[in-house]
Design an enzyme around this catalytic site. Sequence first.
Site, PDB file in Angstrom:
ATOM      1  N   SER A 142      -0.610  -0.027   2.691  1.00  0.00           N
ATOM      2  CA  SER A 142      -1.888   0.104   2.210  1.00  0.00           C
ATOM      3  C   SER A 142      -2.841  -0.214   2.838  1.00  0.00           C
ATOM      4  O   SER A 142      -3.119  -0.555   3.281  1.00  0.00           O
ATOM      5  CB  SER A 142      -1.484  -1.457   0.983  1.00  0.00           C
ATOM      6  OG  SER A 142      -2.450  -2.076   0.038  1.00  0.00           O
ATOM      7  N   TYR A 157       1.627 -10.370  -0.475  1.00  0.00           N
ATOM      8  CA  TYR A 157       1.946  -8.161  -0.403  1.00  0.00           C
ATOM      9  C   TYR A 157       1.312  -8.321   1.253  1.00  0.00           C
ATOM     10  O   TYR A 157       1.601  -7.841   1.234  1.00  0.00           O
ATOM     11  CB  TYR A 157       0.420  -8.407  -1.607  1.00  0.00           C
ATOM     12  CG  TYR A 157       0.801  -6.709  -2.119  1.00  0.00           C
ATOM     13  CD1 TYR A 157       1.560  -6.214  -2.375  1.00  0.00           C
ATOM     14  CD2 TYR A 157      -0.448  -6.287  -1.484  1.00  0.00           C
ATOM     15  CE1 TYR A 157       1.117  -4.692  -3.216  1.00  0.00           C
ATOM     16  CE2 TYR A 157      -0.579  -4.823  -1.371  1.00  0.00           C
ATOM     17  CZ  TYR A 157       0.407  -3.821  -2.362  1.00  0.00           C
ATOM     18  OH  TYR A 157       0.039  -2.931  -2.613  1.00  0.00           O
TER      19      TYR A 157
END
Length: 256
Positions: A142, A157
Site C-alpha cells: 500500500s 490497516y
Amino acid sequence: MNKLLENKVCIVTGASGGIGKSIVERLSEAQAKLVLAARRLQVLEEIKHTLADKDNVLCVSCDVTKQQDLTKLVDEAVSRFGRIDVLINGAGVSSQHPFWQQPLPDIEKVMFTNYYSYVMLSRLVVNSMKENRAGHIINITSGSVMVDPPPRNFIVYTSLKVALRAFAKGLFWEMRDFGIKVTSIFPGVTKTPLTGKLKEVSVDEDRLMNPEAVADTVMFALNQSGNTCPLELAVINQRTPWTKPVIPFKQDHPKQ
C-alpha cells in the site's frame, strides 16, 4: 514481446476483481500459466473464460484467512502444473474507523487477510522455489506505508502494511542467494470495489488510479531479467488524497 513469463506458473490471490483481475489479464497476455485464487469460484471461472489460453488456467476457491485453504491452493497448483514460479499476493480487505470504534472482527479479518495470508503463502512456496533456485514473490502492499503518521482511521490497516513491507525486505535478503526475487508494490488509492464506496475519496475519480496502472507495475517487476530485482515500487496518482487528511471518520464500505 518479452518471453520471460511464457509458461511460468503464477498464483494470484485476490484474482476475482480490481487489481488482481488486471494482473491476471496482463499475465495471460504474457502466456503465463495461471492459478486464480479468491473466495468466489464462479467469478473466477467467468474471468477464466475471457482469457485467451483457458487450458492453462486453474481456478481455486480460497479463503486466505484459513490455513487449510492456503495449503490446498498451493497443493492444487503443484498438482496441476508441477511447480510454482511466481506468487502474487493481492488479496486485501479494508476497514476504516477511529481505533476506539473499530469492530473487533474487522481487526482480525484485516490481520489475517492483509498480513497473515501473505506471510503464510510465501512460506508455503519458498522451499520449492529455493530448490529450483528461481522464483518471484510479489506483495501488493500500500502507498499508505509512505505516510507518516499513518492516515487517520487507517492505523490498523497501515501498520500491518508497514509490517508486510519489513517482512518482504527481510525475505529478500534471506532468499536472494537462491535466485528468488521479492518485490513490494505500493499502490495509491485505486478504483476498485475496495474504494468504490469511500465517498469522500471516490467522488473525484481523477484522484483514483486505474487497476491497470498497478498491473503494469507488477509486470515491470516480473520482466526484469537476470539478477535484477526491483525491491520496492510505488505507483501513486499525482492527486492522491494522502497529501492531506481528507478521509473522514465514518465511511460506507462495500460488503465483503
